[in-house]
Design an enzyme around this catalytic site. Sequence first.
Site, PDB file in Angstrom:
ATOM      1  N   ASP A   1      -6.620   0.403   0.807  1.00  0.00           N
ATOM      2  CA  ASP A   1      -6.320   0.656  -0.608  1.00  0.00           C
ATOM      3  C   ASP A   1      -7.390  -0.049  -1.460  1.00  0.00           C
ATOM      4  OD1 ASP A   1      -3.347   1.342  -2.189  1.00  0.00           O
ATOM      5  OD2 ASP A   1      -4.958   0.354  -3.305  1.00  0.00           O
ATOM      6  N   ILE A   2      -7.922   0.675  -2.458  1.00  0.00           N
ATOM      7  CA  ILE A   2      -9.007   0.063  -3.253  1.00  0.00           C
ATOM      8  C   ILE A   2      -8.495  -0.948  -4.267  1.00  0.00           C
ATOM      9  CG2 ILE A   2     -11.060   1.554  -3.127  1.00  0.00           C
ATOM     10  CD1 ILE A   2      -9.865   2.937  -5.676  1.00  0.00           C
TER      11      ILE A   2
ATOM     12  N   ASN B   1       6.554   4.631  -1.832  1.00  0.00           N
ATOM     13  CA  ASN B   1       7.028   4.922  -3.172  1.00  0.00           C
ATOM     14  C   ASN B   1       7.243   6.428  -3.200  1.00  0.00           C
ATOM     15  OD1 ASN B   1       6.708   2.212  -3.952  1.00  0.00           O
ATOM     16  ND2 ASN B   1       4.558   2.546  -4.477  1.00  0.00           N
TER      17      ASN B   1
ATOM     18  N   GLN C   1       6.114   6.292  -7.223  1.00  0.00           N
ATOM     19  CA  GLN C   1       4.969   7.050  -6.700  1.00  0.00           C
ATOM     20  C   GLN C   1       4.047   7.491  -7.835  1.00  0.00           C
ATOM     21  OE1 GLN C   1       6.045  10.605  -4.492  1.00  0.00           O
ATOM     22  NE2 GLN C   1       3.948  10.923  -3.775  1.00  0.00           N
TER      23      GLN C   1
ATOM     24  N   HIS D   1       2.139   9.070   0.983  1.00  0.00           N
ATOM     25  CA  HIS D   1       1.377   7.952   1.571  1.00  0.00           C
ATOM     26  C   HIS D   1       2.317   6.803   1.869  1.00  0.00           C
ATOM     27  CE1 HIS D   1       1.269   7.654  -2.817  1.00  0.00           C
ATOM     28  NE2 HIS D   1       1.296   6.342  -2.668  1.00  0.00           N
TER      29      HIS D   1
ATOM     30  N   HIS E   1       2.487   2.790   2.517  1.00  0.00           N
ATOM     31  CA  HIS E   1       1.756   1.537   2.314  1.00  0.00           C
ATOM     32  C   HIS E   1       2.078   0.567   3.442  1.00  0.00           C
ATOM     33  CE1 HIS E   1       0.612   2.107  -2.009  1.00  0.00           C
ATOM     34  NE2 HIS E   1       1.716   2.827  -2.058  1.00  0.00           N
TER      35      HIS E   1
HETATM   36  P1  AMP Z   1       1.477   4.788  -5.255  1.00  0.00           P
HETATM   37  O1  AMP Z   1       1.713   3.952  -6.471  1.00  0.00           O
HETATM   38  O2  AMP Z   1       2.468   4.540  -4.172  1.00  0.00           O
HETATM   39  O3  AMP Z   1       1.326   6.260  -5.608  1.00  0.00           O
HETATM   40  O4  AMP Z   1       0.128   4.263  -4.663  1.00  0.00           O
HETATM   41  C1  AMP Z   1      -1.103   4.895  -4.754  1.00  0.00           C
HETATM   42  C2  AMP Z   1      -2.085   3.926  -4.168  1.00  0.00           C
HETATM   43  O5  AMP Z   1      -3.307   4.589  -3.980  1.00  0.00           O
HETATM   44  C3  AMP Z   1      -2.373   2.710  -5.053  1.00  0.00           C
HETATM   45  O6  AMP Z   1      -2.066   1.523  -4.319  1.00  0.00           O
HETATM   46  C4  AMP Z   1      -3.847   2.846  -5.355  1.00  0.00           C
HETATM   47  O7  AMP Z   1      -4.499   1.574  -5.403  1.00  0.00           O
HETATM   48  C5  AMP Z   1      -4.347   3.680  -4.200  1.00  0.00           C
HETATM   49  N1  AMP Z   1      -5.556   4.437  -4.461  1.00  0.00           N
HETATM   50  C6  AMP Z   1      -5.795   5.258  -5.512  1.00  0.00           C
HETATM   51  N2  AMP Z   1      -7.026   5.795  -5.410  1.00  0.00           N
HETATM   52  C7  AMP Z   1      -7.551   5.324  -4.252  1.00  0.00           C
HETATM   53  C8  AMP Z   1      -8.807   5.519  -3.585  1.00  0.00           C
HETATM   54  N3  AMP Z   1      -9.749   6.311  -4.075  1.00  0.00           N
HETATM   55  N4  AMP Z   1      -9.021   4.861  -2.406  1.00  0.00           N
HETATM   56  C9  AMP Z   1      -8.064   4.059  -1.905  1.00  0.00           C
HETATM   57  N5  AMP Z   1      -6.871   3.858  -2.479  1.00  0.00           N
HETATM   58  C10 AMP Z   1      -6.621   4.458  -3.650  1.00  0.00           C
END
Ligand code: AMP
Length: 137
Positions: free
Chosen positions: A30-31, A86, A93, A99, A101
């Site tokens: 995760d970034i 989420n 979400q 996805h 985590h």
């Molecule tokens: P959610 O809030 O469960 O939808 O989480 C989405 C997750 O995706 C968050 O933790 C973001 O930091 C992660 N995310 C969004 N864009 C990227 C990306 N390009 N590369 C890696 N992680 C990402």
Amino acid sequence: MENCIFCKIVNKEVPNYTVYEDDFVLAFLDIFPHSKGHTVIIPKKHFVDLSAMTEEEWQKMAVALKRVEEKLQTVLQPAGFNIGINDQPAGGQVVPHVHWHIFPRWEKDGGGSVHSIIKNPGELKVEEVWKLFGKSS
Ligand code: AMP
Ligand code: ZN
């Protein structure tokens, strides 16, 4: 799916830090990590949320999760993990592509447990909630 950040990652239009990959899933760092090694595991195919996936598809995610946890354990040697989804906007979400985590955890790292996500049990007693399931349980 057009304009989906995770589909763009799968299609290599957006770079990622891959931790694990097989035919069905991709797992990458995760970034915006919540802990060192925070990883998300996604199906390569676009599913908006868990309800859109079959049991067979989900089984592949579960196998991948186990493998990712083992990899994180080997490389980072955390003391524990939190694993969570989420699911749907009310569940937090943000990215509408399924996805999972996985947060590696360390002693005294300042984090909580999954119990810290919500504490709002509502008015009904546990037994009354259980009765709502009727014969389906
Ligand atoms: P959610 O809030 O469960 O939808 O989480 C989405 C997750 O995706 C968050 O933790 C973001 O930091 C992660 N995310 C969004 N864009 C990227 C990306 N390009 N590369 C890696 N992680 C990402
Ligand atoms: Zn997508």
